[in-house]
Design a protein around this motif. Structure first.
Motif, PDB file in Angstrom:
ATOM      1  N   ARG A  94      36.463  44.177  -5.167  1.00  0.00           N
ATOM      2  CA  ARG A  94      37.590  44.793  -4.435  1.00  0.00           C
ATOM      3  C   ARG A  94      38.930  44.425  -5.098  1.00  0.00           C
ATOM      4  O   ARG A  94      39.759  45.298  -5.367  1.00  0.00           O
ATOM      5  CB  ARG A  94      37.558  44.305  -2.975  1.00  0.00           C
ATOM      6  N   PHE A  95      39.128  43.143  -5.384  1.00  0.00           N
ATOM      7  CA  PHE A  95      40.417  42.724  -5.947  1.00  0.00           C
ATOM      8  C   PHE A  95      40.577  43.198  -7.402  1.00  0.00           C
ATOM      9  O   PHE A  95      41.690  43.459  -7.843  1.00  0.00           O
ATOM     10  CB  PHE A  95      40.584  41.200  -5.849  1.00  0.00           C
ATOM     11  N   LEU A  96      39.468  43.304  -8.131  1.00  0.00           N
ATOM     12  CA  LEU A  96      39.570  43.755  -9.526  1.00  0.00           C
ATOM     13  C   LEU A  96      39.840  45.260  -9.593  1.00  0.00           C
ATOM     14  O   LEU A  96      40.650  45.707 -10.406  1.00  0.00           O
ATOM     15  CB  LEU A  96      38.289  43.413 -10.295  1.00  0.00           C
ATOM     16  N   THR A  97      39.181  46.036  -8.738  1.00  0.00           N
ATOM     17  CA  THR A  97      39.424  47.482  -8.775  1.00  0.00           C
ATOM     18  C   THR A  97      40.841  47.791  -8.292  1.00  0.00           C
ATOM     19  O   THR A  97      41.467  48.736  -8.761  1.00  0.00           O
ATOM     20  CB  THR A  97      38.368  48.285  -7.961  1.00  0.00           C
ATOM     21  N   ALA A  98      41.376  46.945  -7.406  1.00  0.00           N
ATOM     22  CA  ALA A  98      42.773  47.134  -6.968  1.00  0.00           C
ATOM     23  C   ALA A  98      43.736  46.902  -8.137  1.00  0.00           C
ATOM     24  O   ALA A  98      44.889  47.334  -8.100  1.00  0.00           O
ATOM     25  CB  ALA A  98      43.099  46.175  -5.832  1.00  0.00           C
ATOM     26  N   ARG A  99      43.252  46.233  -9.182  1.00  0.00           N
ATOM     27  CA  ARG A  99      44.076  45.983 -10.373  1.00  0.00           C
ATOM     28  C   ARG A  99      43.740  46.958 -11.502  1.00  0.00           C
ATOM     29  O   ARG A  99      44.050  46.693 -12.664  1.00  0.00           O
ATOM     30  CB  ARG A  99      43.876  44.533 -10.827  1.00  0.00           C
ATOM     31  N   GLY A 100      43.036  48.029 -11.185  1.00  0.00           N
ATOM     32  CA  GLY A 100      42.801  49.090 -12.168  1.00  0.00           C
ATOM     33  C   GLY A 100      41.443  49.063 -12.844  1.00  0.00           C
ATOM     34  O   GLY A 100      41.128  49.950 -13.635  1.00  0.00           O
ATOM     35  N   ALA A 101      40.621  48.038 -12.555  1.00  0.00           N
ATOM     36  CA  ALA A 101      39.296  47.988 -13.177  1.00  0.00           C
ATOM     37  C   ALA A 101      38.361  48.982 -12.471  1.00  0.00           C
ATOM     38  O   ALA A 101      38.671  49.471 -11.378  1.00  0.00           O
ATOM     39  CB  ALA A 101      38.730  46.574 -13.072  1.00  0.00           C
ATOM     40  N   VAL A 102      37.231  49.291 -13.128  1.00  0.00           N
ATOM     41  CA  VAL A 102      36.260  50.227 -12.561  1.00  0.00           C
ATOM     42  C   VAL A 102      34.932  49.497 -12.394  1.00  0.00           C
ATOM     43  O   VAL A 102      34.417  48.909 -13.350  1.00  0.00           O
ATOM     44  CB  VAL A 102      36.052  51.429 -13.524  1.00  0.00           C
ATOM     45  N   LEU A 103      34.393  49.521 -11.179  1.00  0.00           N
ATOM     46  CA  LEU A 103      33.091  48.872 -10.942  1.00  0.00           C
ATOM     47  C   LEU A 103      32.002  49.825 -11.424  1.00  0.00           C
ATOM     48  O   LEU A 103      31.832  50.917 -10.859  1.00  0.00           O
ATOM     49  CB  LEU A 103      32.911  48.565  -9.453  1.00  0.00           C
ATOM     50  N   VAL A 104      31.284  49.466 -12.497  1.00  0.00           N
ATOM     51  CA  VAL A 104      30.261  50.373 -13.037  1.00  0.00           C
ATOM     52  C   VAL A 104      28.836  49.945 -12.663  1.00  0.00           C
ATOM     53  O   VAL A 104      27.899  50.728 -12.821  1.00  0.00           O
ATOM     54  CB  VAL A 104      30.362  50.517 -14.577  1.00  0.00           C
ATOM     55  N   ALA A 105      28.673  48.707 -12.190  1.00  0.00           N
ATOM     56  CA  ALA A 105      27.323  48.271 -11.797  1.00  0.00           C
ATOM     57  C   ALA A 105      27.409  47.139 -10.790  1.00  0.00           C
ATOM     58  O   ALA A 105      28.332  46.324 -10.837  1.00  0.00           O
ATOM     59  CB  ALA A 105      26.536  47.822 -13.021  1.00  0.00           C
ATOM     60  N   ALA A 106      26.437  47.121  -9.877  1.00  0.00           N
ATOM     61  CA  ALA A 106      26.361  46.036  -8.890  1.00  0.00           C
ATOM     62  C   ALA A 106      24.884  45.791  -8.592  1.00  0.00           C
ATOM     63  O   ALA A 106      24.070  46.711  -8.667  1.00  0.00           O
ATOM     64  CB  ALA A 106      27.096  46.425  -7.613  1.00  0.00           C
ATOM     65  N   SER A 107      24.565  44.540  -8.275  1.00  0.00           N
ATOM     66  CA  SER A 107      23.168  44.251  -7.949  1.00  0.00           C
ATOM     67  C   SER A 107      23.082  43.350  -6.718  1.00  0.00           C
ATOM     68  O   SER A 107      24.070  42.717  -6.332  1.00  0.00           O
ATOM     69  CB  SER A 107      22.471  43.565  -9.127  1.00  0.00           C
ATOM     70  N   ASP A 108      21.902  43.322  -6.129  1.00  0.00           N
ATOM     71  CA  ASP A 108      21.591  42.321  -5.106  1.00  0.00           C
ATOM     72  C   ASP A 108      20.133  41.939  -5.293  1.00  0.00           C
ATOM     73  O   ASP A 108      19.533  42.319  -6.318  1.00  0.00           O
ATOM     74  CB  ASP A 108      21.924  42.807  -3.689  1.00  0.00           C
ATOM     75  N   SER A 109      19.551  41.226  -4.333  1.00  0.00           N
ATOM     76  CA  SER A 109      18.191  40.747  -4.577  1.00  0.00           C
ATOM     77  C   SER A 109      17.173  41.884  -4.662  1.00  0.00           C
ATOM     78  O   SER A 109      16.060  41.681  -5.138  1.00  0.00           O
ATOM     79  CB  SER A 109      17.786  39.726  -3.518  1.00  0.00           C
ATOM     80  N   SER A 110      17.554  43.117  -4.250  1.00  0.00           N
ATOM     81  CA  SER A 110      16.597  44.230  -4.308  1.00  0.00           C
ATOM     82  C   SER A 110      16.711  45.096  -5.557  1.00  0.00           C
ATOM     83  O   SER A 110      15.835  45.910  -5.827  1.00  0.00           O
ATOM     84  CB  SER A 110      16.769  45.153  -3.104  1.00  0.00           C
ATOM     85  N   GLY A 111      17.806  45.017  -6.291  1.00  0.00           N
ATOM     86  CA  GLY A 111      17.923  45.855  -7.484  1.00  0.00           C
ATOM     87  C   GLY A 111      19.357  46.037  -7.945  1.00  0.00           C
ATOM     88  O   GLY A 111      20.281  45.392  -7.429  1.00  0.00           O
ATOM     89  N   THR A 112      19.499  46.939  -8.942  1.00  0.00           N
ATOM     90  CA  THR A 112      20.807  47.183  -9.567  1.00  0.00           C
ATOM     91  C   THR A 112      21.147  48.669  -9.459  1.00  0.00           C
ATOM     92  O   THR A 112      20.265  49.513  -9.610  1.00  0.00           O
ATOM     93  CB  THR A 112      20.734  46.809 -11.079  1.00  0.00           C
TER      94      THR A 112
END
Ligand code: NAD
Length: 367
Positions: free
Chosen positions: A187-205
């Motif tokens: 959240r704080f990084l995208t507010a600074r112009g970054a783009v979230l291209v991938a995220a994972s949790d214990s079930s997958g990516t």
């Protein structure tokens, strides 16, 4: 005797306390590692298989983290050998008994850790008036809800721009573990112009080079679902997050996720260690040799403990954020400047800085 002193060195530990209450089958250990800068702050971990060695290592890690953050606190830790999923009434009794057992250990301030939470800290506070990470209703700042650690990670990323070839505007970010640390970092990084291209949790990516919506992912997690249930993007296995094409990679899940066996699959130029000890020492060294900037855990994930310290001293949420920004900005820069000056890895630079602060604080004390 030898077992207890196996980890003793010029810094600590100052005290090791074993607690046994047969009526409740309560077995716990407290390690107060170093109190030169002030009373130790450190979490209380409840897990069935906690060990003395783990408690020593975690207490030392807190000494280094608190010193690196420039807090008026030393480091300590406690472990309770029990199942955190025990019935609630029994858990309350166990935590309250633990609190009573440490009533006179005044140089140790308890915080939450794995298996304990703000409710548990409220019980400790009710018994002995000495705990951090409290619920809002009794003066706490809910650090996971407000994203204290994730905020610090974004500040560290801002500073890192001067030390590597990554610009936050347009930077592609991958986050391993979309929990309290990971989602707020995103959240704080995208507010600074970054783009979230991938995220994972214990079930997958989930991967989408066009960008993932942080709010939508957080909403899925709040409903108890996995990030892989996000509408658009490629679904991959849990550990595929390691090889995702990105500029900034943020481990925010478990320890030891980067080892010599997978370190060379990492594509990022900048790694910001949200989780504690996410990489083995050899893997960190390898990243350094490859020219990947990997910001050490105890420098960049200190937002939570800084927030806890502000709470302990009666400060507000806005003061906590201001303090996190000031301290993480200053300490990340000091670490990276020392790295350049001394031609060492970021971890060696950070450890040197923290150790120096502890030793200097010890010089001001009589014993
Ligand atoms: P959390 O439980 O809120 O979130 C952890 C997330 O990681 C969950 O979404 C879980 O599904 C996911 N996960 C678990 N195992 C995984 C795996 N193998 N691969 C990918 N994802 C996995 O925990 P948190 O509070 O966000 O803490 C994350 C890490 O950061 C921990 O190592 C913790 O010790 C460390 N840390 C937390 C704080 C804090 O303020 N909460 C501060 C400093 C360090």
């Amino acid at each position: 005797m030898n077992e207890l002193f196996k980890f003793a060195d010029d810094i600590g530990p100052a005290k090791v306390i074993a607690i046994h209450e047969p009526k409740l089958a309560l077995r716990a250990i407290v390690v107060v590692d170093n109190v030169a800068a002030g009373p130790a702050i450190g979490g209380c971990r409840m897990e069935p298989d906690v060990t003395l060695e783990e408690c020593f290592r975690l207490a030392r890690a807190m000494t280094m983290k608190n010193a690196a953050a420039g807090l008026p606190h030393g480091g300590g830790k406690s472990v309770i050998a029990a199942d955190p999923a025990m019935p609630p009434e029994r858990k309350e009794l166990t935590i309250r008994a633990f609190a009573q057992a440490i009533r006179d250990v005044r140089d140790y301030i308890v915080g939450p850790d794995m298996g304990t939470n703000e409710r548990a800290m409220a019980w400790v506070h009710d018994e002995i008036g000495r705990a951090v990470g409290l619920p809002r209703e009794i003066g706490g700042i809910p650090l996971d809800e407000v994203g204290a650690t994730g905020f610090g990670i974004a500040i560290a990323a801002e500073v890192a721009q001067d030390f590597c070839d990554v610009r936050l505007a347009g930077a592609r970010v991958a986050v391993q573990g979309f929990g309290a640390v990971g989602k707020h970092a995103a959240r704080f990084l995208t507010a600074r112009g970054a783009v979230l291209v991938a995220a994972s949790d214990s079930s997958g990516t989930i991967v989408n080079p066009k960008g993932l919506d942080v709010q939508a992912l957080a909403a899925l997690k709040a409903e108890g679902k996995s990030v892989v249930e996000y509408g658009s993007g490629e679904r991959l296995g849990r550990d595929a997050i390691v090889g995702v094409e990105c500029d900034i990679w943020i481990p925010a899940a478990r320890p030891d996720v980067v080892t010599m066996s997978n370190v060379d699959s990492l594509r990022a130029k900048l790694i910001i260690q949200g989780a504690n000890i996410p990489a083995s020492p050899e893997a960190e060294q390898r990243l350094h040799q490859r020219g990947v900037l990997s910001l050490p855990d105890f420098i960049v994930n200190a937002g939570g403990v800084i927030c806890a310290a502000v709470e302990y001293h009666g400060g507000t949420q806005s003061l906590a954020f201001q303090t996190i920004e000031e301290k993480i900005r200053e300490n990340t820069r000091a670490t990276l400047e020392a790295m350049r000056r001394r031609k060492v890895s970021p971890r060696e630079a950070a450890t040197g800085l923290a150790r120096e602060r502890v030793v200097r604080a010890m010089e001001y004390r009589r014993f």
